[in-house]
Motif scaffolding. Structure first.
Motif, PDB file in Angstrom:
ATOM      1  N   HIS A   1      46.659  30.602  42.021  1.00 44.95           N
ATOM      2  CA  HIS A   1      47.485  31.560  41.279  1.00 44.95           C
ATOM      3  C   HIS A   1      46.648  32.754  40.816  1.00 44.95           C
ATOM      4  CE1 HIS A   1      51.260  29.485  41.377  1.00 44.95           C
ATOM      5  NE2 HIS A   1      50.798  28.403  40.752  1.00 44.95           N
ATOM      6  N   TYR A   2      45.403  32.482  40.442  1.00 41.05           N
ATOM      7  CA  TYR A   2      44.524  33.576  40.022  1.00 41.05           C
ATOM      8  C   TYR A   2      44.225  34.511  41.192  1.00 41.05           C
ATOM      9  CZ  TYR A   2      40.328  36.040  38.525  1.00 41.05           C
ATOM     10  OH  TYR A   2      39.414  37.020  38.231  1.00 41.05           O
ATOM     11  N   LEU A   3      43.939  33.921  42.352  1.00 36.97           N
ATOM     12  CA  LEU A   3      43.653  34.734  43.544  1.00 36.97           C
ATOM     13  C   LEU A   3      44.846  35.613  43.910  1.00 36.97           C
ATOM     14  CD1 LEU A   3      41.771  32.265  45.934  1.00 36.97           C
ATOM     15  CD2 LEU A   3      40.882  34.402  45.005  1.00 36.97           C
ATOM     16  N   LEU A   4      46.036  35.019  43.921  1.00 39.89           N
ATOM     17  CA  LEU A   4      47.232  35.794  44.275  1.00 39.89           C
ATOM     18  C   LEU A   4      47.579  36.814  43.189  1.00 39.89           C
ATOM     19  CD1 LEU A   4      49.489  33.000  45.827  1.00 39.89           C
ATOM     20  CD2 LEU A   4      48.140  34.729  47.009  1.00 39.89           C
ATOM     21  N   GLY A   5      47.314  36.442  41.938  1.00 45.15           N
ATOM     22  CA  GLY A   5      47.565  37.388  40.853  1.00 45.15           C
ATOM     23  C   GLY A   5      46.672  38.615  40.951  1.00 45.15           C
ATOM     24  N   LYS A   6      45.447  38.418  41.441  1.00 47.38           N
ATOM     25  CA  LYS A   6      44.524  39.556  41.602  1.00 47.38           C
ATOM     26  C   LYS A   6      45.059  40.579  42.597  1.00 47.38           C
ATOM     27  CE  LYS A   6      40.128  39.181  42.124  1.00 47.38           C
ATOM     28  NZ  LYS A   6      38.829  38.730  42.673  1.00 47.38           N
ATOM     29  N   THR A   7      45.825  40.102  43.576  1.00 46.11           N
ATOM     30  CA  THR A   7      46.332  41.038  44.586  1.00 46.11           C
ATOM     31  C   THR A   7      47.337  42.018  44.000  1.00 46.11           C
ATOM     32  OG1 THR A   7      48.207  39.654  45.298  1.00 46.11           O
ATOM     33  CG2 THR A   7      46.083  39.239  46.338  1.00 46.11           C
ATOM     34  N   THR A   8      47.984  41.639  42.897  1.00 48.44           N
ATOM     35  CA  THR A   8      48.989  42.540  42.307  1.00 48.44           C
ATOM     36  C   THR A   8      48.352  43.625  41.453  1.00 48.44           C
ATOM     37  OG1 THR A   8      49.280  41.142  40.338  1.00 48.44           O
ATOM     38  CG2 THR A   8      50.652  40.647  42.262  1.00 48.44           C
ATOM     39  N   ILE A   9      47.084  43.434  41.070  1.00 49.98           N
ATOM     40  CA  ILE A   9      46.401  44.425  40.235  1.00 49.98           C
ATOM     41  C   ILE A   9      45.514  45.266  41.143  1.00 49.98           C
ATOM     42  CG2 ILE A   9      44.923  44.791  38.221  1.00 49.98           C
ATOM     43  CD1 ILE A   9      45.672  41.944  37.337  1.00 49.98           C
ATOM     44  N   SER A  10      46.094  46.250  41.769  1.00 50.83           N
ATOM     45  CA  SER A  10      45.350  47.095  42.696  1.00 50.83           C
ATOM     46  C   SER A  10      45.920  48.503  42.699  1.00 50.83           C
ATOM     47  CB  SER A  10      45.402  46.512  44.114  1.00 50.83           C
ATOM     48  OG  SER A  10      46.677  46.713  44.688  1.00 50.83           O
ATOM     49  N   PHE A  11      45.146  49.419  43.227  1.00 45.06           N
ATOM     50  CA  PHE A  11      45.564  50.812  43.341  1.00 45.06           C
ATOM     51  C   PHE A  11      46.843  50.940  44.149  1.00 45.06           C
ATOM     52  CE2 PHE A  11      45.410  54.319  46.442  1.00 45.06           C
ATOM     53  CZ  PHE A  11      45.668  55.388  45.591  1.00 45.06           C
ATOM     54  N   PHE A  12      47.002  50.085  45.169  1.00 42.91           N
ATOM     55  CA  PHE A  12      48.141  50.182  46.071  1.00 42.91           C
ATOM     56  C   PHE A  12      49.447  49.790  45.396  1.00 42.91           C
ATOM     57  CE2 PHE A  12      44.308  49.506  48.514  1.00 42.91           C
ATOM     58  CZ  PHE A  12      44.407  50.498  49.467  1.00 42.91           C
ATOM     59  N   ASN A  13      49.369  48.973  44.353  1.00 38.29           N
ATOM     60  CA  ASN A  13      50.571  48.640  43.591  1.00 38.29           C
ATOM     61  C   ASN A  13      50.785  49.588  42.416  1.00 38.29           C
ATOM     62  OD1 ASN A  13      51.170  46.396  45.215  1.00 38.29           O
ATOM     63  ND2 ASN A  13      49.739  45.122  44.076  1.00 38.29           N
ATOM     64  N   LEU A  14      49.714  50.254  42.000  1.00 40.56           N
ATOM     65  CA  LEU A  14      49.813  51.214  40.906  1.00 40.56           C
ATOM     66  C   LEU A  14      50.353  52.557  41.386  1.00 40.56           C
ATOM     67  CD1 LEU A  14      49.190  51.569  37.878  1.00 40.56           C
ATOM     68  CD2 LEU A  14      46.905  52.365  38.529  1.00 40.56           C
ATOM     69  N   LEU A  15      49.993  52.945  42.618  1.00 44.24           N
ATOM     70  CA  LEU A  15      50.401  54.251  43.151  1.00 44.24           C
ATOM     71  C   LEU A  15      51.922  54.449  43.156  1.00 44.24           C
ATOM     72  CD1 LEU A  15      49.405  56.903  44.423  1.00 44.24           C
ATOM     73  CD2 LEU A  15      49.529  55.782  46.662  1.00 44.24           C
ATOM     74  N   PRO A  16      52.730  53.460  43.595  1.00 45.66           N
ATOM     75  CA  PRO A  16      54.189  53.655  43.586  1.00 45.66           C
ATOM     76  C   PRO A  16      54.763  53.959  42.200  1.00 45.66           C
ATOM     77  CG  PRO A  16      53.629  51.782  44.955  1.00 45.66           C
ATOM     78  CD  PRO A  16      52.376  52.182  44.244  1.00 45.66           C
ATOM     79  N   LEU A  17      54.106  53.474  41.146  1.00 48.46           N
ATOM     80  CA  LEU A  17      54.573  53.799  39.795  1.00 48.46           C
ATOM     81  C   LEU A  17      54.552  55.304  39.553  1.00 48.46           C
ATOM     82  CD1 LEU A  17      52.835  51.045  37.628  1.00 48.46           C
ATOM     83  CD2 LEU A  17      55.289  51.323  37.971  1.00 48.46           C
TER      84      LEU A  17
END
Length: 490
Positions: free
Chosen positions: A105-121
């Motif tokens: 869960h920690y590994l997969l959670g890390k994938t959501t905290i990235s520039f690529f998920n922040l940019l669409p915001l």
């Protein structure tokens, strides 16, 4: 436990022998991220008004939804090349009493905290703000925003799965190319039915549940994939592969440098990172389509000279800039042999020359845009061979960062072998051909600029011996510093 994981990873990063070099690179990447975020923000602010201006008699928000599919498709392709999936050294955690579910869960959670998920915001939040300002229904606009962020998370977890199978990626790339082709040639407006689906996320707010369920389903699929291989024996066991040998006797015609050429070809064929760079250099062939298809750049020919360097110089600029880092894992052994340093450098030069020649042949379809464009590409190829190749080799003498050949990282985002000095070395490779072309073009005409660019490359080829002697002296002077630097491991 999650807090402990974060603490351990920060200590690992901070105590690394590469902390300062890695920090410098990350600062440069942060500036790049800020640039893209700013661009996305202003695009989000202006998207509604641009749609209103260019597509008359249609609700601007409908127009935005018609084209939002291309954002997500390009986002997925961009992630494949650029998004380095986060990793952690999980082997130590397999032998202590920590639930594997927590680690996964920690590994997969890390994938959501990235520039690529922040940019669409920075894109979708401003669009939503403009919608609220224009009087659109607040609840519907907010559920549309949540839906866009849900689809972004779908891309995030889908990228994880695509990375496990290149067939998925190439299928996606083909779909994107077909969509663009159908749209560009007015064969079928793919954007309209898909736009209706995206717009329905606004008109029917309850549909927000669909992208959220899809994101959760992809998360579970990734969880199951990681969980199935999360065993100590699977983590430490190595796959056995059949060993094959290659003679490559056809390279013997190059004489004493043949042994180095054979070594480089085997290195590219057998290792992950060089293969990725080779694929990236092929993509550079399409760089000209950005410039040669736009009438604006026809009126600014200096940018055509810039593009011509990239069309034929993809391998030179990507593979060549990491000489001698490619050989870092056995550089000490290589330097202990009774071989002339000059032959080693000459082999790298011939490899880049052959790559430029092949790229030039593959660029033949650009004749479609006119013989003046193809002449520009030919002149750029000569400049790459005669000058850029030597500038690249000289830059390698200042590059003492090792490369791990079989690290399966993204060719575009992997910063192994990178140091800020390369940015300074890259300036003459980019600005030089533009200046050489621009002065005769401005004083005489377009053809004079092409001829000047071609002659500069021919002169460089004629002075090959002089350049290689100077470069060899620089490599010899820093030989032992390079060996010591390559002995360091991240």
């Amino acid at each position: 436990m999650i807090k402990r994981f974060i603490s351990l990873e920060w200590k690992q990063f901070k105590r690394s022998s590469y902390f300062q070099k890695g920090l410098a690179i990350k600062i440069l990447l942060i500036f790049g991220a800020l640039y893209f975020m700013t661009a996305a923000f202003f695009l989000g602010i202006s998207a509604f008004f641009m749609a209103e201006e260019f597509v008359k008699d249609v609700d601007p928000f409908v127009t935005i939804n018609n084209y939002v599919i291309y954002w997500f498709l390009f986002d997925l392709v961009f992630r494949f090349f650029m998004h380095q999936l986060p990793v952690m050294n999980i082997k130590p955690y397999m032998i202590i009493p920590i639930k594997r579910e927590t680690v996964i869960h920690y590994l997969l959670g890390k994938t959501t905290i990235s520039f690529f998920n922040l940019l669409p915001l920075f894109l979708f939040v401003p669009i939503t703000g403009v919608l609220l300002f224009k009087g659109y229904a607040a609840l519907s606009a907010l559920t549309w925003l949540i839906s866009m962020l849900g689809i972004t998370l779908c891309n995030n977890f889908l990228n994880f799965l695509i990375n496990k199978n290149n067939v998925f990626f190439y299928s996606l790339l083909s779909v994107l190319a077909i969509f663009i082709g159908l749209e560009f040639y007015d064969i079928y407006k793919v954007s309209k039915p898909l736009g209706v689906a995206f717009y329905s996320l606004y008109t029917q707010p309850y549909l927000v549940i669909i992208p959220l369920i899809a994101a959760f389903g992809l998360y579970k699929a990734n969880y199951s994939l990681v969980r199935s291989g999360f065993y100590l024996d699977g983590a430490i066991s190595k796959k056995t592969k059949a060993v094959t040998t290659e003679n490559l006797s056809w390279l013997d015609r190059f004489g004493s440098i043949a042994v180095f050429l054979k070594n480089d070809i085997k290195l590219i064929k057998r290792n992950a990172r060089p293969k990725q760079v080779l694929m990236m250099s092929f993509i550079f062939l399409f760089y000209g389509l950005i410039f040669y298809t736009q009438e604006t750049y026809r009126e600014m020919p200096v940018f055509l000279a810039f593009a011509s360097i990239f069309v034929t110089g993809g391998f030179l600029l990507s593979f060549g800039q990491l000489v001698p880092s490619w050989d870092s894992e056995y550089y000490k052994l290589l330097m202990s042999q009774n071989i002339p340093y000059r032959k080693y450098l000459e082999s790298k030069w011939y490899l880049m020359v052959v790559a430029v020649a092949i790229s030039f042949i593959l660029s033949t379809p650009y004749i479609y845009f006119g013989w003046d464009i193809y002449g520009m590409i030919a002149a750029g190829a000569l400049f790459n061979i005669g000058l850029n190749s030597f500038i690249t080799l000289f830059g390698g003498a200042l590059n003492r960062v090792p490369v791990e050949l079989n690290v399966k990282a993204k060719a575009f985002s992997n910063t192994q072998g990178f140091n800020p000095t390369q940015l300074l070395i890259a300036l003459p490779k980019m600005i030089g051909p533009m200046l050489i072309f621009y002065v005769p073009y401005k004083l005489i005409d377009f053809n004079a600029g092409i001829i000047a660019l071609a002659i500069s490359g021919i002169l460089g080829i004629a002075l090959k011996g002089v350049f290689l002697n100077k470069i060899e002296a620089v490599y010899q002077k820093g030989k032992y510093k390079t060996i010591a630097a390559f002995n360091e491991k991240k």
